[in-house]
Design a protein around this motif. Sequence first.
Motif, PDB file in Angstrom:
ATOM      1  N   GLN A 258      -9.487   3.604  -0.561  1.00  0.00           N
ATOM      2  CA  GLN A 258     -10.828   3.032  -0.651  1.00  0.00           C
ATOM      3  C   GLN A 258     -11.592   3.157   0.661  1.00  0.00           C
ATOM      4  OE1 GLN A 258     -10.755  -1.001  -2.412  1.00  0.00           O
ATOM      5  NE2 GLN A 258     -11.531   0.043  -4.222  1.00  0.00           N
ATOM      6  N   GLU A 259     -12.908   3.051   0.542  1.00  0.00           N
ATOM      7  CA  GLU A 259     -13.826   3.001   1.675  1.00  0.00           C
ATOM      8  C   GLU A 259     -14.471   1.614   1.706  1.00  0.00           C
ATOM      9  OE1 GLU A 259     -14.211   5.318   3.913  1.00  0.00           O
ATOM     10  OE2 GLU A 259     -12.879   6.761   2.914  1.00  0.00           O
ATOM     11  N   PRO A 260     -15.121   1.250   2.820  1.00  0.00           N
ATOM     12  CA  PRO A 260     -15.731  -0.082   2.888  1.00  0.00           C
ATOM     13  C   PRO A 260     -16.736  -0.363   1.775  1.00  0.00           C
ATOM     14  CG  PRO A 260     -15.586   0.873   5.083  1.00  0.00           C
ATOM     15  CD  PRO A 260     -15.173   1.951   4.120  1.00  0.00           C
TER      16      PRO A 260
ATOM     17  N   ASP B 178     -16.514   0.387  -1.368  1.00  0.00           N
ATOM     18  CA  ASP B 178     -15.915   0.347  -2.704  1.00  0.00           C
ATOM     19  C   ASP B 178     -15.732  -1.081  -3.220  1.00  0.00           C
ATOM     20  OD1 ASP B 178     -15.694   3.104  -3.120  1.00  0.00           O
ATOM     21  OD2 ASP B 178     -13.870   3.203  -1.912  1.00  0.00           O
TER      22      ASP B 178
ATOM     23  N   TYR C  59      -4.554  12.719  -0.834  1.00  0.00           N
ATOM     24  CA  TYR C  59      -4.846  11.590   0.059  1.00  0.00           C
ATOM     25  C   TYR C  59      -3.605  11.234   0.870  1.00  0.00           C
ATOM     26  CZ  TYR C  59      -6.012   6.695   1.256  1.00  0.00           C
ATOM     27  OH  TYR C  59      -6.227   5.504   1.903  1.00  0.00           O
TER      28      TYR C  59
ATOM     29  N   TYR D 252     -10.309  -1.241   1.532  1.00  0.00           N
ATOM     30  CA  TYR D 252     -10.288  -0.471   2.776  1.00  0.00           C
ATOM     31  C   TYR D 252      -9.564  -1.241   3.869  1.00  0.00           C
ATOM     32  CZ  TYR D 252     -11.958   2.161   6.833  1.00  0.00           C
ATOM     33  OH  TYR D 252     -12.036   2.888   7.999  1.00  0.00           O
TER      34      TYR D 252
ATOM     35  N   ASP E 205       0.844  -1.189   0.000  1.00  0.00           N
ATOM     36  CA  ASP E 205       0.000   0.000   0.000  1.00  0.00           C
ATOM     37  C   ASP E 205       0.884   1.246   0.000  1.00  0.00           C
ATOM     38  OD1 ASP E 205       0.896   0.306   2.631  1.00  0.00           O
ATOM     39  OD2 ASP E 205      -1.106   0.474   3.502  1.00  0.00           O
TER      40      ASP E 205
END
Length: 438
Positions: free
Chosen positions: A59-61, A63, A410, A52, A24
């Motif tokens: 990302q979010e949950p 996505d 980000y 996520y 990541d």
Amino acid sequence: MAPSRLRELAEAHDTHFILALFVDLRGKPCAKLVPVEAVDQLAEEGVGFAGYAVGAMGQEPRDPDLMAIPDPDSFTPIPFVREGLALVHCDPHVEGEPWGYAPRVILKSMLQRAADAGFEPYVGAEVEYFLLRRTDEGALVTADASDTADQPCYDARGVTRMYGHLTAISAAMNELGWANYANDHEDGNGQFEQNFEYADALTTADRVVTLRYLITMLAEQRDMIATFMPKPFADRTGSGLHLHLSLRSAGHPVFPGEEDDPRGLGLSRTAYGFVAGVLEHACGLQALLAPTVNSYKRTGAVSTTSGASWAPRTATYGGNDRTHYVRVPDDQRVELRGGDGSANPYLAVAAALGAGLDGIKRSLDPGEPGGSRDTATPLPLTLLHAIDALEADPEIAGVLDAVRPGVSDYFAALKRTEFFEWHGAVSPWETDRYLRAF
């Protein structure tokens, strides 16, 4: 259906399981363990991750899945970790497109930009780390209890006492064809460096990630902790990730000068432009070369037990002089010494290339080598200063945003949060200094 190339590689190396791996934005290695029976599915479809849950991947949950698509060229058998195990580096995709928050995807975008400019980047990397243990009380100590000298660098006895670990890593690198050529005790007690030959930029970045994994796992087999933390001890030299950078065009080196160089370094105008770009963007670069709070304990160190920090504090360049931000050891390459063990190799290499290519494009001049440190640009004092510099530098921010706009914002937000989480923690230094001071 014909077997996939990944299956052919797995069968040729008697592989039973494959780690499908990527990192990541923070450099955390993430993987799924795929049985060889599912290797064709891995090759054709990749393997899915909840982005996520991975960590810093934008990302979010809610996505859709990250699909890690393997690069067969990076297939690496690692039986020295577990018999029958291999590793393959992957490019995360979302809904069929390369994911712009993925560091390997970002580096590949920069390599395409270099190719469009007519260049093929090559990189060498110096990987430094500490070998430690925890006491029964939980304190971190040098794994080798006899490693106590004030100046332990290159000590033959220190290397010999860690012979088992060092030779296991060396043998692994050579078995993989990386051409390990040196293994040494570095400047801090418990600190080591293991070197391998340079390669194209993507291969070297992959190998840094792989080597960190190998060092960590083989150290654990000997009940040791291998850490790439930049500055685990206040009084010892920190761990760097020095990058040796060069360019070729149509297979030919472009850094050597075609005629006598009045500056005495033997470099071409292209090379000087590259150096000038790195120096001009040095402050923004540090956000990616030294991306943690702890990084600035290393670059801010005035002295250590050994007598030197080996970490640059200003953006200067010179010849075979390890006190500069950019060292020029010969006419084939330049060494960027601002990076540390916490650097994500994909992002560090991408940003360094972005800075250097900008210098070439604009025909920048770095001035005379060995410039005064009194007038040179000081490097950021803290992670917060480095993030401010990143946001103020559209060229370096643009490296992060090359595939997907918004990645630099980000990343900056992640690192600001990291800084203020550290700033909000109460340390023993504070209680020692202030508890009874007023």
